[in-house]
Enzyme design. Structure first.
Site, mmCIF file in Angstrom:
data_model
loop_
_atom_site.group_PDB
_atom_site.id
_atom_site.type_symbol
_atom_site.label_atom_id
_atom_site.label_comp_id
_atom_site.label_asym_id
_atom_site.label_seq_id
_atom_site.Cartn_x
_atom_site.Cartn_y
_atom_site.Cartn_z
ATOM 1 N N LYS A 11 0.827 -1.209 0.000
ATOM 2 C CA LYS A 11 0.000 0.000 0.000
ATOM 3 C C LYS A 11 0.869 1.269 0.000
ATOM 4 O O LYS A 11 2.071 1.215 0.283
ATOM 5 C CB LYS A 11 -0.952 -0.055 1.200
ATOM 6 C CG LYS A 11 -1.975 -1.199 1.100
ATOM 7 C CD LYS A 11 -2.978 -1.168 2.243
ATOM 8 C CE LYS A 11 -4.030 -2.262 2.111
ATOM 9 N NZ LYS A 11 -5.039 -2.208 3.216
ATOM 10 N N TYR A 51 -12.410 -2.156 -3.676
ATOM 11 C CA TYR A 51 -12.939 -2.289 -2.310
ATOM 12 C C TYR A 51 -14.458 -2.140 -2.282
ATOM 13 O O TYR A 51 -15.023 -1.729 -1.261
ATOM 14 C CB TYR A 51 -12.281 -1.264 -1.391
ATOM 15 C CG TYR A 51 -10.894 -1.668 -0.922
ATOM 16 C CD1 TYR A 51 -10.711 -2.821 -0.158
ATOM 17 C CD2 TYR A 51 -9.768 -0.902 -1.210
ATOM 18 C CE1 TYR A 51 -9.459 -3.200 0.291
ATOM 19 C CE2 TYR A 51 -8.502 -1.272 -0.755
ATOM 20 C CZ TYR A 51 -8.361 -2.430 -0.008
ATOM 21 O OH TYR A 51 -7.112 -2.817 0.443
ATOM 22 N N PHE A 59 -15.366 3.495 7.248
ATOM 23 C CA PHE A 59 -13.969 3.733 6.893
ATOM 24 C C PHE A 59 -13.735 3.802 5.380
ATOM 25 O O PHE A 59 -12.603 4.011 4.932
ATOM 26 C CB PHE A 59 -13.064 2.641 7.501
ATOM 27 C CG PHE A 59 -13.407 1.235 7.056
ATOM 28 C CD1 PHE A 59 -12.863 0.710 5.896
ATOM 29 C CD2 PHE A 59 -14.254 0.428 7.802
ATOM 30 C CE1 PHE A 59 -13.164 -0.580 5.476
ATOM 31 C CE2 PHE A 59 -14.565 -0.866 7.402
ATOM 32 C CZ PHE A 59 -14.010 -1.367 6.234
ATOM 33 N N ARG A 87 -1.337 -14.098 4.289
ATOM 34 C CA ARG A 87 -2.044 -13.414 5.386
ATOM 35 C C ARG A 87 -1.308 -13.604 6.716
ATOM 36 O O ARG A 87 -1.297 -12.701 7.549
ATOM 37 C CB ARG A 87 -3.508 -13.866 5.439
ATOM 38 C CG ARG A 87 -4.294 -13.255 4.254
ATOM 39 C CD ARG A 87 -5.778 -13.379 4.369
ATOM 40 N NE ARG A 87 -6.383 -12.580 5.408
ATOM 41 C CZ ARG A 87 -6.949 -11.382 5.222
ATOM 42 N NH1 ARG A 87 -6.920 -10.795 4.036
ATOM 43 N NH2 ARG A 87 -7.519 -10.745 6.219
ATOM 44 N N THR A 93 -5.419 -7.463 10.397
ATOM 45 C CA THR A 93 -5.836 -6.241 9.693
ATOM 46 C C THR A 93 -5.558 -5.001 10.535
ATOM 47 O O THR A 93 -5.011 -4.008 10.035
ATOM 48 C CB THR A 93 -7.347 -6.306 9.363
ATOM 49 O OG1 THR A 93 -7.600 -7.511 8.640
ATOM 50 C CG2 THR A 93 -7.785 -5.114 8.540
ATOM 51 N N ARG A 104 2.452 -5.960 8.914
ATOM 52 C CA ARG A 104 1.637 -4.882 9.467
ATOM 53 C C ARG A 104 2.204 -4.396 10.805
ATOM 54 O O ARG A 104 2.156 -3.194 11.102
ATOM 55 C CB ARG A 104 0.183 -5.328 9.565
ATOM 56 C CG ARG A 104 -0.481 -5.273 8.178
ATOM 57 C CD ARG A 104 -1.755 -6.046 8.116
ATOM 58 N NE ARG A 104 -2.537 -5.716 6.914
ATOM 59 C CZ ARG A 104 -3.590 -6.404 6.533
ATOM 60 N NH1 ARG A 104 -4.007 -7.443 7.226
ATOM 61 N NH2 ARG A 104 -4.246 -6.050 5.435
ATOM 62 N N ASN A 114 -2.384 0.227 6.726
ATOM 63 C CA ASN A 114 -1.804 -0.987 7.310
ATOM 64 C C ASN A 114 -0.842 -1.726 6.377
ATOM 65 O O ASN A 114 -0.618 -2.922 6.518
ATOM 66 C CB ASN A 114 -2.915 -1.899 7.838
ATOM 67 C CG ASN A 114 -3.860 -2.351 6.741
ATOM 68 O OD1 ASN A 114 -3.695 -1.967 5.587
ATOM 69 N ND2 ASN A 114 -4.841 -3.164 7.089
ATOM 70 N N HIS A 117 -2.045 -5.491 1.463
ATOM 71 C CA HIS A 117 -3.301 -6.200 1.215
ATOM 72 C C HIS A 117 -2.967 -7.611 0.773
ATOM 73 O O HIS A 117 -1.987 -7.834 0.050
ATOM 74 C CB HIS A 117 -4.104 -5.517 0.094
ATOM 75 C CG HIS A 117 -5.230 -6.386 -0.407
ATOM 76 N ND1 HIS A 117 -6.460 -6.433 0.213
ATOM 77 C CD2 HIS A 117 -5.296 -7.298 -1.427
ATOM 78 C CE1 HIS A 117 -7.230 -7.316 -0.411
ATOM 79 N NE2 HIS A 117 -6.544 -7.852 -1.416
ATOM 80 N N GLU A 128 -9.443 -10.960 -7.752
ATOM 81 C CA GLU A 128 -8.530 -9.826 -7.557
ATOM 82 C C GLU A 128 -7.355 -9.869 -8.541
ATOM 83 O O GLU A 128 -6.893 -8.827 -9.008
ATOM 84 C CB GLU A 128 -8.024 -9.808 -6.115
ATOM 85 C CG GLU A 128 -9.136 -9.486 -5.114
ATOM 86 C CD GLU A 128 -8.663 -9.418 -3.672
ATOM 87 O OE1 GLU A 128 -9.454 -8.993 -2.819
ATOM 88 O OE2 GLU A 128 -7.499 -9.784 -3.386
HETATM 89 N N1 UDP Z 1 -9.989 -0.894 7.208
HETATM 90 C C1 UDP Z 1 -10.103 0.266 7.970
HETATM 91 N N2 UDP Z 1 -10.898 0.249 9.083
HETATM 92 C C2 UDP Z 1 -11.597 -0.854 9.471
HETATM 93 C C3 UDP Z 1 -11.489 -2.019 8.699
HETATM 94 C C4 UDP Z 1 -10.679 -2.019 7.567
HETATM 95 O O1 UDP Z 1 -9.500 1.292 7.644
HETATM 96 O O2 UDP Z 1 -12.305 -0.807 10.495
HETATM 97 C C5 UDP Z 1 -9.158 -0.867 5.985
HETATM 98 C C6 UDP Z 1 -7.800 -1.540 6.163
HETATM 99 O O3 UDP Z 1 -6.865 -0.826 5.345
HETATM 100 C C7 UDP Z 1 -8.055 -2.932 5.602
HETATM 101 C C8 UDP Z 1 -9.014 -2.627 4.444
HETATM 102 O O4 UDP Z 1 -9.841 -1.571 4.954
HETATM 103 O O5 UDP Z 1 -6.875 -3.572 5.174
HETATM 104 C C9 UDP Z 1 -9.887 -3.775 4.006
HETATM 105 O O6 UDP Z 1 -10.502 -4.338 5.143
HETATM 106 P P1 UDP Z 1 -10.658 -5.934 5.310
HETATM 107 O O7 UDP Z 1 -11.592 -6.155 6.455
HETATM 108 O O8 UDP Z 1 -11.018 -6.527 3.987
HETATM 109 O O9 UDP Z 1 -9.232 -6.396 5.811
HETATM 110 P P2 UDP Z 1 -7.985 -7.113 5.079
HETATM 111 O O10 UDP Z 1 -8.531 -8.190 4.204
HETATM 112 O O11 UDP Z 1 -7.251 -6.034 4.305
HETATM 113 O O12 UDP Z 1 -7.129 -7.637 6.200
#
Ligand code: UDP
Length: 142
Positions: A11, A51, A59, A87, A93, A104, A114, A117, A128
Site C-alpha cells: 500500500k 474495495y 472507513f 495473510r 488487519t 503490518r 496498514n 493487502h 482480484e
Molecule cells: N480498514 C479500515 N478500518 C476498518 C477495517 C478495515 O481502515 O475498520 C481498511 C484496512 O486498510 C483494511 C481494508 O480496509 O486492510 C480492508 O478491510 P478488510 O476487512 O477486507 O481487511 P484485510 O482483508 O485487508 O485484512
C-alpha cells in the site's frame, strides 16, 4: 498442500517508506514466488471498485483516499497455501493486533494505513488477480 496464487498489494504508506524490497523479501523468504508485478497509482474509480465490498462502511472514504494517495505495488504470489501464508506474513488487519515480526506490525501507520493487502480466500484471489492482471499471468518456470 496446494499450490495457489494470491493477490498482494504493497500500500502507499509502505511504498513511501521505501519498503518494497523488504516486503517482497519476506514473501520470497517464506517460499512465495512473485509471478507478476506492476506499480501503479490507483484512480478513485479503481480503488472504489477494488474495495466495493466495503462501500457504505464508515472507513470507506478514508480507505479510498489512502489507497489513491500514492503509488502501490501490486503482485501475484504463488506457492503452497499462498493465500493463508501471505495473510500470516502480513499479520492482523488492525496493526494493534498484528503479531510481532509481521508486515503490518513493522510497517503499518494505522488501521487504514496498514501497509499491505492480501486476498482472503482462493476464490477472492482469482477475482482480484483478474482485476489487476486481466491479460493473465504467465506460468512460472521451475
Ligand atoms: N480498514 C479500515 N478500518 C476498518 C477495517 C478495515 O481502515 O475498520 C481498511 C484496512 O486498510 C483494511 C481494508 O480496509 O486492510 C480492508 O478491510 P478488510 O476487512 O477486507 O481487511 P484485510 O482483508 O485487508 O485484512
Amino acid at each position: 498442500m496446494t499450490t495457489e496464487r494470491t493477490l498482494s498489494i504493497i500500500k502507499p504508506n509502505a511504498v513511501a517508506k521505501n519498503a518494497i524490497g523488504a516486503i517482497l523479501g519476506r514473501f520470497e523468504a517464506a517460499g512465495l514466488h512473485v509471478v507478476a508485478a506492476r506499480m501503479l497509482h490507483l484512480s478513485r474509480e479503481q480503488a472504489s471498485a477494488f474495495y466495493a465490498i466495503h462501500q457504505g462502511k464508515p472507513f470507506f472514504e478514508e480507505l479510498v483516499g489512502f489507497m489513491t494517495s500514492g503509488p502501490v505495488m501490486v503482485q501475484v504470489l504463488e506457492g503452497d497455501d499462498a493465500v493463508a501464508k501471505n495473510r500470516d506474513i502480513m499479520g492482523a488487519t488492525n496493526p494493534a493486533n498484528a503479531a510481532p515480526g509481521t508486515i503490518r506490525a513493522d510497517f503499518a501507520d494505522s488501521f487504514t494505513e496498514n501497509a499491505a493487502h492480501g486476498s482472503d480466500a482462493p476464490e477472492t484471489a482469482e477475482i482480484e488477480i483478474a482485476f489487476f492482471f486481466p491479460e493473465g499471468v504467465c506460468p512460472r518456470t521451475r
